[in-house]
Design a protein around this motif. Structure first.
Motif, short mmCIF file in Angstrom:
data_model
loop_
_atom_site.label_atom_id
_atom_site.label_comp_id
_atom_site.label_asym_id
_atom_site.label_seq_id
_atom_site.Cartn_x
_atom_site.Cartn_y
_atom_site.Cartn_z
N UNK A 100 98.96 36.57 47.98
CA UNK A 100 100.12 37.19 47.30
C UNK A 100 101.44 36.50 47.28
N UNK A 101 101.75 35.91 48.15
CA UNK A 101 102.88 34.98 48.36
C UNK A 101 102.55 33.72 47.48
N UNK A 102 101.41 33.07 47.52
CA UNK A 102 101.12 31.76 46.75
C UNK A 102 101.31 32.24 45.20
N UNK A 103 100.65 33.43 44.82
CA UNK A 103 100.50 33.70 43.26
C UNK A 103 102.36 33.94 42.90
N UNK A 279 98.21 25.48 40.34
CA UNK A 279 97.36 25.45 41.19
C UNK A 279 97.62 26.29 42.41
N UNK A 280 98.99 26.81 42.43
CA UNK A 280 99.54 27.96 43.58
C UNK A 280 99.02 29.12 43.14
N UNK A 281 98.91 29.45 41.59
CA UNK A 281 98.40 30.74 41.50
C UNK A 281 96.96 30.82 41.86
N UNK A 282 96.11 29.66 41.42
CA UNK A 282 94.73 29.68 41.67
C UNK A 282 94.37 29.89 43.07
N UNK A 283 95.45 29.12 43.98
CA UNK A 283 95.12 29.25 45.40
C UNK A 283 95.57 30.68 45.57
N UNK A 284 96.63 31.19 45.04
CA UNK A 284 96.83 32.65 45.65
C UNK A 284 95.68 33.65 45.38
N UNK A 285 94.92 33.59 44.13
CA UNK A 285 94.00 34.45 43.80
C UNK A 285 92.66 34.18 44.63
N UNK A 294 85.12 39.00 53.65
CA UNK A 294 84.96 38.34 54.96
C UNK A 294 85.42 36.86 55.24
N UNK A 295 85.91 36.33 53.95
CA UNK A 295 86.36 35.02 54.28
C UNK A 295 87.83 34.76 54.95
N UNK A 296 88.02 33.44 55.23
CA UNK A 296 89.35 33.19 56.09
C UNK A 296 90.16 32.55 55.18
N UNK A 297 91.38 32.12 55.21
CA UNK A 297 92.35 31.33 54.21
C UNK A 297 91.56 30.01 53.91
N UNK A 298 92.09 29.80 52.65
CA UNK A 298 91.48 28.20 52.05
C UNK A 298 92.69 27.71 51.37
N UNK A 299 92.41 26.29 51.06
CA UNK A 299 93.53 25.47 50.43
C UNK A 299 92.55 24.24 50.00
N UNK A 300 93.35 23.54 49.44
CA UNK A 300 92.72 22.37 48.70
C UNK A 300 92.26 21.22 49.94
#
Length: 591
Positions: A100-103, A279-285, A294-300
């Motif tokens: 949510x913060x990233x979006x 990119x931040x919106x895509x990362x946030x979604x 069940x997944x953990x946080x992800x990034x590029x």
């Protein structure tokens, strides 16, 4: 069908390239996804689910054509700390909130602000994370039994020493085989993923040479389930959300930095440009969706993104294909991965830590021995010995404080006079001496931004104008690019003090931003519009008109060329050049 945007001119040849690169990156991502999940304190399948869900969504919705997303080593310390302190279920909540913060960052178009994080801070915490990852794998490399994971580095090191008697030589041999494969494969088989070769060779060696002698993923975490990821609902009650806000913010900050750095690397390799906010919106979604399975946080992921590009990717399809490849392999072959020894995973993470350590940049910045070196060292040590949250907060605060001090120190105020020996009579500080200084008119050059960190500038002003029967002060502000409200308040206070003493204030070269601010605050009107001039020459002419001509008689300073006509008989003793090259001799002007 006509493609546009990121898929412009896309054809069958492009699809073929994306298929090849996507398959290769998908194979590379499988061992890494499991390794990152295990190092983060969760089951290996959760790393695979993150690779699938987040990997597809980041490529589909992000702002970079070549970005490959998924779990990364940078997240390991912060995720492990959350798991140890709050548990796995709360980690999912933190990841969802981070999304949510990233979006919000993307929607508010704050993507470019990430670029303003000082490089010493990013290098410091990246190197600290690398040390944490590397040290966290020593136990698995040595096959130590009874190891308990702790949040802090020194506690984990103490645990290693306490469990050293349980060292397993079979685990060391397995890890050594995997490490050798990791180091030799890029040299002799550059097109084959070294991590895949390392895991296959070391797993087969352990199964054939000493079966049952080393701890495997299955014996430690249970059999990895096959099939597609199942929906995993999370509870977002007020009581569960509030404690996770700060960890989520750190995840979002770190994720945004990593993803945008990866996108910049991709731009440099391909000559393209990414959209940071998209990119931040895509990362946030993606980070909002991954916890629901069940997944953990992800990034590029920089390394996987670079692999994607090197293998010929031309569009986001390669990233989508990479996620689909992982999904197919998990659905069909996941149970076989349960036989992988933990000792085979340790060298992979150690190599990842070594590659991400920024060791060359770290050593170079440390050798400079500047304030940046201090920020780097403090951030690094705090990352290793405390938490990433503390390290980032302290590192940023220290960087800002040192920057403000440095900028304040650069701010100068020089008392100047014209150099009458030069053709253009440029004003210079060295012209002012006890024997050569106008008692009635002082000229000051202000150089640098007038802001809250430059309060000492006004002390310099006061120290240089408190003596003498001043009638006018000329302030040259052509080198003041910026003024904040604190600087304006101090400047206005100085002006009031001068005006109260009956001294005329003249300003030259005022720039756009200080001009606008002074008009808004009323300082401009207090000085008087007629006292502002574009050039120093016009301002000096006006200032000289405000002095007491009678007191010029007998003055021996001759600070200005006009002094020859003002000082009367004393001018007979001096020869002065003027702007046109004329000379004043015995009170008469000659050519």
């Amino acid at each position: 069908m006509k493609w546009t945007g990121r898929f412009k001119n896309y054809d069958a040849a492009s699809l073929r390239k994306d298929l090849i690169s996507g398959c290769i990156v998908g194979i590379v991502a499988i061992p890494l996804g499991m390794a990152f999940a295990i190092a983060s304190g969760v089951k290996p399948e959760y790393g695979l689910y993150t690779t699938i869900i987040a990997g597809i969504l980041i490529s589909l919705l992000g702002g970079s054509r070549f970005q490959i997303g998924g779990p990364t080593g940078a997240f390991i310390p912060i995720l492990l700390a959350i798991v140890l302190q709050y548990g796995y279920e709360n980690l999912l909540i933190a990841g969802f909130l981070a999304g949510i913060f990233l979006v919000l960052l993307g929607l508010l178009r704050l993507g470019t602000l990430i670029k303003f994080i000082p490089r010493p801070v990013t290098i410091g915490f990246t190197a600290g994370i690398a040390v944490t990852i590397f040290s966290g794998q020593i136990g698995n490399f040595l096959g130590l039994i009874g190891m308990h994971r702790h949040e802090y580095f020194h506690e984990n090191m103490k645990e290693v020493f306490l469990q050293l008697p349980t060292l397993n030589l079979y685990s060391v041999l397995t890890a050594g085989i995997c490490l050798a494969a990791l180091l030799l494969t890029p040299k002799y088989l550059p097109k084959i993923p070294g991590s895949l070769v390392g895991i296959l060779v070391s797993t087969l060696a352990a199964a054939w040479l000493f079966p049952g002698k080393v701890t495997t993923i299955g014996s430690a975490y249970g059999v990895i389930p096959g099939g597609v990821p199942n929906f995993h609902p999370i509870s977002l009650s007020w009581d569960s959300v509030v404690p996770m806000l700060q960890p989520a913010l750190i995840i979002a900050l770190l994720g945004s930095i990593e993803s945008l750095l990866s996108a910049v690397v991709a731009d440099g390799m391909t000559g393209t440009r990414h959209s940071s906010n998209r990119e931040l919106i895509g990362q946030g979604i993606a980070n909002m969706a991954a916890p629901l399975f069940g997944g953990i946080p992800a990034t590029g992921a920089i390394a996987r993104t670079a692999t994607n590009i090197k293998n010929g990717a031309v569009s986001p399809f390669s990233g989508i294909i990479h996620g689909v490849v992982v999904l197919l392999i998990v659905a069909l072959f996941a149970p076989y991965a349960s036989n992988i020894p933990l000792a085979s995973m340790a060298p992979i993470l150690m190599v990842v830590a070594w590659n991400m350590s920024e060791r060359k940049a770290f050593a170079h910045m440390l050798k400079t021995r500047t304030s940046d070196s201090l920020v780097l060292l403090v951030t690094f040590l705090l990352t290793v010995f405390t938490t990433l949250t503390t390290a980032v907060e302290v590192g940023l605060i220290l960087a800002v404080v040192l920057f403000v001090k440095r900028m304040g120190d650069l701010m100068t105020v020089d008392k100047v006079l014209p150099d009458l020996s030069s053709a253009k009579e440029k004003v210079k500080a060295h012209m002012v001496t006890e024997e050569h200084d106008c008692p009635q008119l002082s000229i000051f050059t202000v150089d640098g931004p007038l802001f809250f960190g430059a309060s000492q500038v006004f002390d310099q002003f006061v120290a240089q104008i408190q003596d003498g029967p001043l009638k006018a002060v000329l302030i040259r502000m052509g080198k003041v690019p910026f003024m904040d409200t604190t600087g304006e308040a101090n400047f206005a206070s100085l002006i009031k003090r001068l005006q109260k003493a009956g001294i005329t204030v003249v300003v030259s070269g005022l720039r756009v931003q200080p001009h606008k601010l002074m008009r808004k605050t009323g300082c401009y009107g207090m000085i008087g519009e007629e006292h502002f001039f574009e050039s120093t020459g016009d301002a000096l002419t006006y200032a000289l008109s405000r002095i007491n001509k009678d007191k010029c008689r007998g003055c021996k300073h001759f600070a200005f060329r006009e002094c020859a006509g003002l000082c009367g008989a004393e001018a007979e003793r001096t020869t002065l050049p003027d702007l046109t090259g004329t000379l004043v001799r015995d009170g008469k002007v000659t050519v």
